[in-house]
Design a protein around this motif. Structure first.
Motif, short mmCIF file in Angstrom:
data_model
loop_
_atom_site.label_atom_id
_atom_site.label_comp_id
_atom_site.label_asym_id
_atom_site.label_seq_id
_atom_site.Cartn_x
_atom_site.Cartn_y
_atom_site.Cartn_z
N GLU A 119 5.58 26.74 -5.46
CA GLU A 119 5.93 26.88 -6.88
C GLU A 119 5.97 25.52 -7.57
OE1 GLU A 119 8.91 30.77 -6.87
OE2 GLU A 119 9.74 28.78 -6.46
N THR A 156 3.67 24.48 -10.67
CA THR A 156 4.33 24.11 -11.92
C THR A 156 3.94 22.69 -12.35
OG1 THR A 156 6.18 25.53 -11.33
CG2 THR A 156 6.56 23.92 -13.06
N GLU A 200 12.74 24.05 -14.28
CA GLU A 200 13.53 25.05 -13.58
C GLU A 200 14.11 26.07 -14.56
OE1 GLU A 200 15.15 22.62 -9.66
OE2 GLU A 200 16.43 22.76 -11.42
N LYS A 223 12.98 26.88 -17.52
CA LYS A 223 11.89 27.68 -18.09
C LYS A 223 11.45 28.79 -17.15
CE LYS A 223 9.45 24.29 -20.94
NZ LYS A 223 8.19 23.54 -21.05
N SER A 224 11.37 28.48 -15.87
CA SER A 224 10.82 29.44 -14.92
C SER A 224 11.81 30.49 -14.43
CB SER A 224 10.23 28.70 -13.73
OG SER A 224 11.23 28.14 -12.93
N HIS A 225 13.10 30.17 -14.53
CA HIS A 225 14.09 31.12 -13.98
C HIS A 225 14.89 31.74 -15.05
CE1 HIS A 225 13.12 29.95 -9.95
NE2 HIS A 225 13.31 28.68 -10.25
#
Length: 175
Positions: free
Chosen positions: A24, A28, A171, A173-175
């Motif tokens: 990931e 990213t 982090e 943004k993705s979670h």
């Protein structure tokens, strides 16, 4: 040669924890950071001419865990970020980060030194004090190298801080 080794030692080594897995993180960073070959990236241009308040990181498409900081001026001694991942748990990865100068310019120092010595020996056949010019030239190279090294060490806290801010933003943004 031990003479140049001090200039190629890591400036900083530390660890960070992240919620990204290694794959990931690679994905990213490849999306977020412009490729080093992408000279027309708006983010990279803004950083290179000094319009960005933070350091912009670029990465090699083949190795997204090797980041190159882009800042308003060029310094060949500026430290790159080398990231190695270690899985801590299912939710967390430990990033072992090293900020160090890329070793690709080490050969240039040897070439400059050898050129200066040959030039000094050749000049000494024409004028006896020509050998001293090569010694002065080599001394100037070391002065410039020391100045670039000192500026690179001064940039380490900002590189470290801007990378961590970028990582935490990604982090969120993705979670």
């Amino acid at each position: 040669m031990k003479l140049f080794d001090k200039y190629f030692q890591p400036y900083a080594e530390y660890c960070l924890r992240t919620t990204f897995s290694e794959d990931e993180l690679k994905e990213t960073l490849a999306k977020e950071c412009p490729a080093t070959s992408d000279v027309l990236s708006l983010k990279a241009i803004k950083a290179a001419i000094g319009l960005s308040k933070t350091i912009v990181f670029s990465c090699d498409p083949d190795d997204p865990l090797h980041l190159h900081p882009i800042k308003a001026y060029r310094n060949t001694s500026r430290g790159d970020l080398f990231i190695r991942c270690e899985k801590a748990s299912d939710e967390e990865t430990i990033l072992h980060i090293s900020i160090a100068q890329s070793g690709k310019y080490k050969w240039l120092l040897y070439a400059i030194g050898i050129f200066a010595l040959f030039w000094g020996v050749a000049a000494s056949f024409v004028i006896w004090w020509g050998i001293f010019l090569s010694v002065v030239f080599i001394g100037l190279v070391f002065i410039v190298l020391e100045c670039c090294h000192a500026m690179a060490i001064d940039e380490v806290p900002q590189i470290r801080q801007d990378f961590e801010i970028m990582l935490r933003t990604l982090e969120r943004k993705s979670h």
